[in-house]
Enzyme design. Sequence first.
Site, short mmCIF file in Angstrom:
data_model
loop_
_atom_site.label_atom_id
_atom_site.label_comp_id
_atom_site.label_asym_id
_atom_site.label_seq_id
_atom_site.Cartn_x
_atom_site.Cartn_y
_atom_site.Cartn_z
N GLY A 1 -11.64 36.46 17.35
CA GLY A 1 -12.35 37.63 17.86
C GLY A 1 -11.46 38.57 18.63
CG ASP B 1 3.44 29.41 19.90
OD1 ASP B 1 3.36 28.17 19.75
OD2 ASP B 1 2.59 30.21 19.46
NE ARG C 1 10.28 4.29 5.47
CZ ARG C 1 9.15 3.66 5.77
NH1 ARG C 1 8.63 3.79 6.98
NH2 ARG C 1 8.54 2.92 4.88
NE ARG D 1 6.55 6.31 4.42
CZ ARG D 1 7.13 5.88 3.30
NH1 ARG D 1 7.86 6.72 2.57
NH2 ARG D 1 6.99 4.64 2.90
CD GLN E 1 3.73 20.42 18.61
OE1 GLN E 1 4.84 20.93 18.59
NE2 GLN E 1 2.89 20.54 17.60
O1 F6P Z 1 -0.01 29.88 19.56
C1 F6P Z 1 -0.21 28.54 19.88
C2 F6P Z 1 -0.46 27.74 18.62
O2 F6P Z 1 -0.61 26.39 18.98
C3 F6P Z 1 0.61 27.91 17.54
O3 F6P Z 1 1.77 27.17 17.82
C4 F6P Z 1 -0.15 27.47 16.32
O4 F6P Z 1 0.39 28.04 15.16
C5 F6P Z 1 -1.53 27.99 16.59
O5 F6P Z 1 -1.65 28.17 17.99
C6 F6P Z 1 -2.63 27.08 16.11
O6 F6P Z 1 -3.84 27.71 16.31
P1 F6P Z 1 -5.26 26.98 16.14
O7 F6P Z 1 -5.58 26.34 17.45
O8 F6P Z 1 -6.18 28.10 15.80
O9 F6P Z 1 -5.14 25.97 15.06
#
Ligand code: F6P
Length: 367
Positions: free
Chosen positions: A85, A147, A182, A285, A293
């Site tokens: 949004g 990020d 691996r 793998r 994260q």
């Molecule tokens: O911008 C933070 C982030 O976690 C990015 O690293 C990732 O691409 C995106 O948000 C994922 O967004 P969503 O929570 O909509 O899956």
Amino acid sequence: MSCQPENRSGVKRIGILTGGGDAPGLNAVIRAVVKSANNCNIEVIGLEDSFDGLIEPDRWRLLGRKDVTGILRIGGTILGTTNRGNPFAYPVDTSGGRKDYSARCVEMFHELKLDALVVIGGDGTLGIAYEFHKLGIPLVGVPKTIDNDIVETTNTFGFDSAVAFATDAIDRLHTTAEAHHRVMVVEVMGRYAGWIALYAGVAGGADVILIPEIPFNLERVTERIKARDAYGAQFSIVVVAEGAKPVGGKVSVIQEGNAAVAERLGGMGARVAVELEQMTGKETRSVVLGHLQRGGAPTSFDRVLATRFGSRAVELLLAGEFGNMVAFHPPDIVAVGLDRIVGRTRNIPIDFDVVRTARAMGISLGD
Ligand code: F6P
């Protein structure tokens, strides 16, 4: 309690919201804003789910010291958030009928008798904040994202926590990779910037790090893995940023975006793993760290940064310095005009010291 500096702008009641994907440290900022503002006899109104909190009359609550007790160390956001949004993209249906979303937010800002806003968010949310600033809403932005891709600030809070988690994951992958001889490919977040991949890769002792800023060639990666085999290291760790792409190729998208929602990246790690297995002949793998994260407690670094950002944001409001974002210019927290950050992405310069350090460690960057 002392109020420093003095309240020169006369702000008495402010709103606070969190927008975009969550990041560890959001609650630490909310806490810092509430404590600093309350110490200056300023009321804080918590708005729920980003700017949606300015659409319906019942999506807000008064935040006092008691409401922020104990949240410093907790991930997520007590206010809720959304990265779906954009108030400037479309009208919205409300209990008061169909309204222009942005006009409704301005209307609600005045109905709630707010004097200013603290907007905590990434580039998308801060871009929206800048539009509201141009419409005359006094506000200050606080940069957030795991990020670390917001320009004009050396760090966003959340990044250090994401790197700490990814580093721990890489440590764990090391032991199983070595035991089975691996190749383990680990995909990390970061959108179109490779900060998480680069820092976690260096901290975790990865052998290959693929980032969006340097398109990769898997022949080079294969050479690195085979060279390791030749000197007796029969396993390899490959860190792939979700926004990495091959030379002449494209990023891997799992969902297209539109005016209101950003495209979703993902899948490059799995693709790299399939190709590397064929090219190296080694069992491979892949694992995606994904939203893990973004979860969990903020690191001490992020707690301090988020607290400094929150308290500086209140200082800017007291001084009437609206239309700014707080930013980390080590060792200081400074104010940067929102106009300077909108529409820009902070990428890793390819001659950056950490890139050179990675190369010096023999890490392949896929080029
Ligand atoms: O911008 C933070 C982030 O976690 C990015 O690293 C990732 O691409 C995106 O948000 C994922 O967004 P969503 O929570 O909509 O899956």
